[in-house]
Write a protein that holds these residues in place. Structure first.
Motif, short mmCIF file in Angstrom:
data_model
loop_
_atom_site.label_atom_id
_atom_site.label_comp_id
_atom_site.label_asym_id
_atom_site.label_seq_id
_atom_site.Cartn_x
_atom_site.Cartn_y
_atom_site.Cartn_z
N GLU A 96 -56.13 15.78 21.18
CA GLU A 96 -54.80 16.15 20.70
C GLU A 96 -53.90 14.92 20.57
OE1 GLU A 96 -53.50 19.18 19.65
OE2 GLU A 96 -55.64 19.65 19.62
N VAL A 97 -54.03 13.98 21.49
CA VAL A 97 -53.25 12.74 21.38
C VAL A 97 -53.60 12.01 20.09
CG1 VAL A 97 -52.92 10.43 22.37
CG2 VAL A 97 -52.91 12.44 23.86
N VAL A 98 -54.89 11.89 19.81
CA VAL A 98 -55.34 11.22 18.59
C VAL A 98 -54.83 11.96 17.36
CG1 VAL A 98 -57.38 10.66 17.22
CG2 VAL A 98 -57.34 10.14 19.67
N ARG A 99 -54.93 13.28 17.38
CA ARG A 99 -54.46 14.07 16.22
C ARG A 99 -52.97 13.83 15.95
NH1 ARG A 99 -51.51 18.38 15.53
NH2 ARG A 99 -51.41 18.91 17.75
N ILE A 100 -52.16 13.89 17.00
CA ILE A 100 -50.72 13.72 16.81
C ILE A 100 -50.40 12.30 16.35
CG2 ILE A 100 -48.47 13.74 17.99
CD1 ILE A 100 -49.68 15.88 19.89
N LEU A 101 -51.07 11.32 16.91
CA LEU A 101 -50.86 9.94 16.48
C LEU A 101 -51.13 9.77 14.99
CD1 LEU A 101 -52.40 7.69 19.29
CD2 LEU A 101 -50.09 7.52 18.36
N ARG A 102 -52.17 10.40 14.50
CA ARG A 102 -52.55 10.24 13.09
C ARG A 102 -51.70 11.10 12.17
NH1 ARG A 102 -57.61 8.22 11.87
NH2 ARG A 102 -58.24 9.98 10.57
N SER A 128 -48.38 16.50 24.42
CA SER A 128 -46.95 16.35 24.14
C SER A 128 -46.30 15.42 25.16
CB SER A 128 -46.27 17.72 24.17
OG SER A 128 -44.86 17.60 24.11
N ALA A 129 -46.63 15.61 26.45
CA ALA A 129 -46.07 14.75 27.50
C ALA A 129 -46.58 13.32 27.35
CB ALA A 129 -46.41 15.31 28.87
N VAL A 130 -47.86 13.18 27.00
CA VAL A 130 -48.44 11.85 26.81
C VAL A 130 -47.72 11.13 25.67
CG1 VAL A 130 -50.50 10.59 26.05
CG2 VAL A 130 -50.71 12.42 27.75
N LEU A 131 -47.50 11.82 24.57
CA LEU A 131 -46.83 11.19 23.42
C LEU A 131 -45.39 10.83 23.74
CD1 LEU A 131 -47.87 10.49 20.52
CD2 LEU A 131 -49.40 11.92 21.88
N GLY A 132 -44.72 11.65 24.56
CA GLY A 132 -43.37 11.29 24.97
C GLY A 132 -43.35 9.97 25.71
N ASP A 133 -44.32 9.79 26.62
CA ASP A 133 -44.44 8.53 27.34
C ASP A 133 -44.82 7.38 26.41
OD1 ASP A 133 -43.76 9.59 29.78
OD2 ASP A 133 -45.81 9.67 30.57
N LEU A 134 -45.70 7.68 25.47
CA LEU A 134 -46.13 6.65 24.53
C LEU A 134 -44.96 6.13 23.70
CD1 LEU A 134 -48.23 4.95 23.08
CD2 LEU A 134 -48.86 6.96 21.73
N VAL A 135 -44.11 7.04 23.24
CA VAL A 135 -42.93 6.62 22.47
C VAL A 135 -42.02 5.74 23.33
CG1 VAL A 135 -40.79 7.47 21.43
CG2 VAL A 135 -42.96 8.54 20.84
N MET A 136 -41.83 6.11 24.60
CA MET A 136 -40.99 5.30 25.48
C MET A 136 -41.60 3.91 25.67
SD MET A 136 -38.40 7.14 26.16
CE MET A 136 -37.67 6.13 27.44
N ALA A 137 -42.90 3.85 25.90
CA ALA A 137 -43.56 2.56 26.09
C ALA A 137 -43.47 1.70 24.82
CB ALA A 137 -45.02 2.77 26.49
N ALA A 138 -43.67 2.33 23.67
CA ALA A 138 -43.60 1.60 22.40
C ALA A 138 -42.18 1.12 22.12
CB ALA A 138 -44.10 2.49 21.27
N ARG A 139 -41.18 1.95 22.41
CA ARG A 139 -39.79 1.52 22.23
C ARG A 139 -39.48 0.31 23.12
NH1 ARG A 139 -36.66 7.35 22.49
NH2 ARG A 139 -36.81 7.89 20.28
N ASN A 140 -39.98 0.36 24.35
CA ASN A 140 -39.73 -0.77 25.24
C ASN A 140 -40.36 -2.05 24.70
OD1 ASN A 140 -38.29 0.83 26.99
ND2 ASN A 140 -39.97 1.10 28.46
N LYS A 141 -41.54 -1.94 24.10
CA LYS A 141 -42.15 -3.10 23.47
C LYS A 141 -41.25 -3.62 22.34
CE LYS A 141 -46.22 -3.45 25.58
NZ LYS A 141 -46.59 -4.65 26.34
N PHE A 142 -40.76 -2.70 21.52
CA PHE A 142 -40.00 -3.09 20.33
C PHE A 142 -38.63 -3.67 20.70
CE2 PHE A 142 -37.19 -2.08 16.69
CZ PHE A 142 -37.85 -2.80 15.71
N PHE A 143 -37.94 -3.02 21.65
CA PHE A 143 -36.58 -3.44 21.98
C PHE A 143 -36.50 -4.39 23.18
CE2 PHE A 143 -35.79 0.64 19.79
CZ PHE A 143 -34.89 0.20 18.82
#
Length: 458
Positions: free
Chosen positions: A36-42, A338-353
């Motif tokens: 499901e994580v892979v599906r949502i990412l794609r 859904s919870a994994v992707l929420g964390d992933l977005v936070m981690a990616a934002r931290n990388k970007f900002f």
């Protein structure tokens, strides 16, 4: 000896990611959650890019074997998880393998390389959070784990962030969907434990080996994580008192219903007073933390009593915020993803900002209260001889061990006579001594069950 500095290539530099430099993601494991994580990412790549500020690109997925079609291009799949984690174009590692090994080594490798990690691995976190958090701190990487407790329900981040300015006094919840499904079905149908477990297995709610769920190991790992966050104290699974539901009978459910209660497997984390003979917090002593998992009666009017099926719910009681309840789907591929992707977005934002996730907070270092010192109310079911004086002798045994009785109810007569005793607050050790004394009484045929009673003010 001074700590080795982190190589410059691993330092977070705001602006180094953008349209021409995607944030690369590696996913370890492709079971229900990983798929499901892979599906949502794609499928939601454009939305994720808009939320993060830079493209979030799947670099690869580590799987056990390559002998079946997973619906992905062959160049995205690998059996070399270590190699995938080490790739220079991977910035965030998502671990959804589960278990301790090899997940622990892979996460440490990622963190030591300065890569952010998102994990749903409650068993690993319950025992190794300190080690993982230290690795994240050394390399200034992020470690996120919202999905490790209660699936899609956001409870980890509120404890870490939203309530960081408050004092949390108690966390109690239903954090295992399998056991909640079984107990709900027993309550609704009157079926016994074995029948209901078989049905839960048939429907996919219980694993082929349900031990981790029905014996409380899964809930205990989650309780350890919740207690650590709530009380700024490192708590491991070994610190959690644990009892499962395999000894619960249909008669227990009937007895609970007779007193307008439901039976639920509860994870309870709370602050309790300093130990016997120790100075109180006002005198410079430390209060303690009690963490326990067991089936308990709760009044039907309590909000957790209405949580049925495979759903989870967690109630947090804070000094200023009061009582907060988090409810939803506690397991399953899509909810957990859904919870994994929420964390992933936070981690990616931290990388970007250029930001960072909060690190581990264990400054309080409160001692763990032994279960014997923990006060609880009890519901004790006895089979007794139906003759004069039995009730008085039974009540006397409770009094001898310092356990105060709230109510007594007698049911049946002759060889089917039964006493149901509800106590006021008593320690676990006092109750255990009482039960042992009752079992030795000639007029007591058997102590058929002892269930704790939670969710009352007495």
């Amino acid at each position: 000896m001074p700590e080795a500095s982190v190589p410059a290539v691993n330092e977070v530099v705001p602006g180094q990611w953008g349209p021409d430099r995607p944030i690369g993601v590696a996913v370890l494991g492709m079971g229900n959650v990983g798929s499901e994580v892979v599906r949502i990412l794609r499928e939601h790549a454009d939305d994720l890019q808009a939320r993060v500020g830079a493209p979030v690109t799947l670099r690869g997925v580590a799987v056990r074997t390559l002998d079946r079609d997973r619906g992905l291009p062959a160049d995205l799949l690998t059996t070399d998880a270590e190699g995938l984690v080490a790739r220079s174009d991977v910035d965030v590692v998502v671990e959804v393998i589960g278990g301790i090994d090899p997940a622990r080594a892979l996460i440490l490798a990622a963190l030591n390389a300065g890569k952010s990690v998102v994990t749903a691995n409650k068993a690993l976190l319950a025992d190794y959070t300190g080690e993982l958090a230290a690795a994240a701190e050394r390399s200034r990487a992020d470690l996120y784990f919202e999905a490790a407790v209660a699936g899609a329900i956001p409870v980890v981040r509120p404890l870490i962030q939203s309530l960081s300015g408050d004092r949390v006094n108690r966390v109690v919840g239903i954090v295992n969907g399998t056991t909640n499904f079984i107990l709900s079905a027993m309550d609704e149908t009157g079926a016994d434990y074995g029948e209901t477990l078989a049905e839960a297995t048939r429907l996919g709610y219980a694993e082929a080996d349900p031990t981790a769920d029905v014996e409380g190991y899964d809930a205990a790992a989650k309780a350890a994580i919740l207690a650590s966050l709530a009380f700024h104290t490192r708590v491991t699974a070994a610190d959690v008192f644990r009892q499962g539901i395999s000894t619960i009978t249909s008669e227990d459910l009937e007895t609970a219903s007779a007193v307008n209660c439901a039976v639920k497997l509860l994870a309870i984390c709370e602050r309790v007073p300093a130990g016997p003979g120790e100075p109180s917090p006002d005198e410079g002593g430390k209060e303690r933390v009690s963490v326990r998992v067991y089936p308990a009666l709760i009044p039907r009017k309590h909000p957790l009593a209405t949580v049925s099926g495979a759903f989870n719910a967690v109630v947090v009681e804070a000094e200023n915020a009061g009582r907060l309840m988090f409810y939803g789907q506690g397991a399953g591929g899509a909810p957990t993803a859904s919870a994994v992707l929420g964390d992933l977005v936070m981690a990616a934002r931290n990388k970007f900002f250029g930001g960072r996730a909060p690190g581990e907070s264990v400054y309080a270092a409160l001692p763990i209260a032994p279960i014997g010192d923990t006060p609880t109310r009890y519901h004790v079911n006895l089979k007794v001889e139906d003759r004069p004086g039995v009730l008085a002798r039974v009540a006397g045994k409770f009094a001898e061990h310092g356990v105060s009785i709230s109510t007594v109810r007698q049911e049946g007569h002759d060889d089917r006579a039964r006493l149901v005793v509800v106590t006021h607050l008593a320690t676990e050790s006092a109750l255990a001594e009482t039960v042992a004394a009752l079992a030795d009484m000639e007029s007591v045929t058997s102590v058929t069950s002892v269930l704790r009673l939670e969710g009352t003010e007495e």
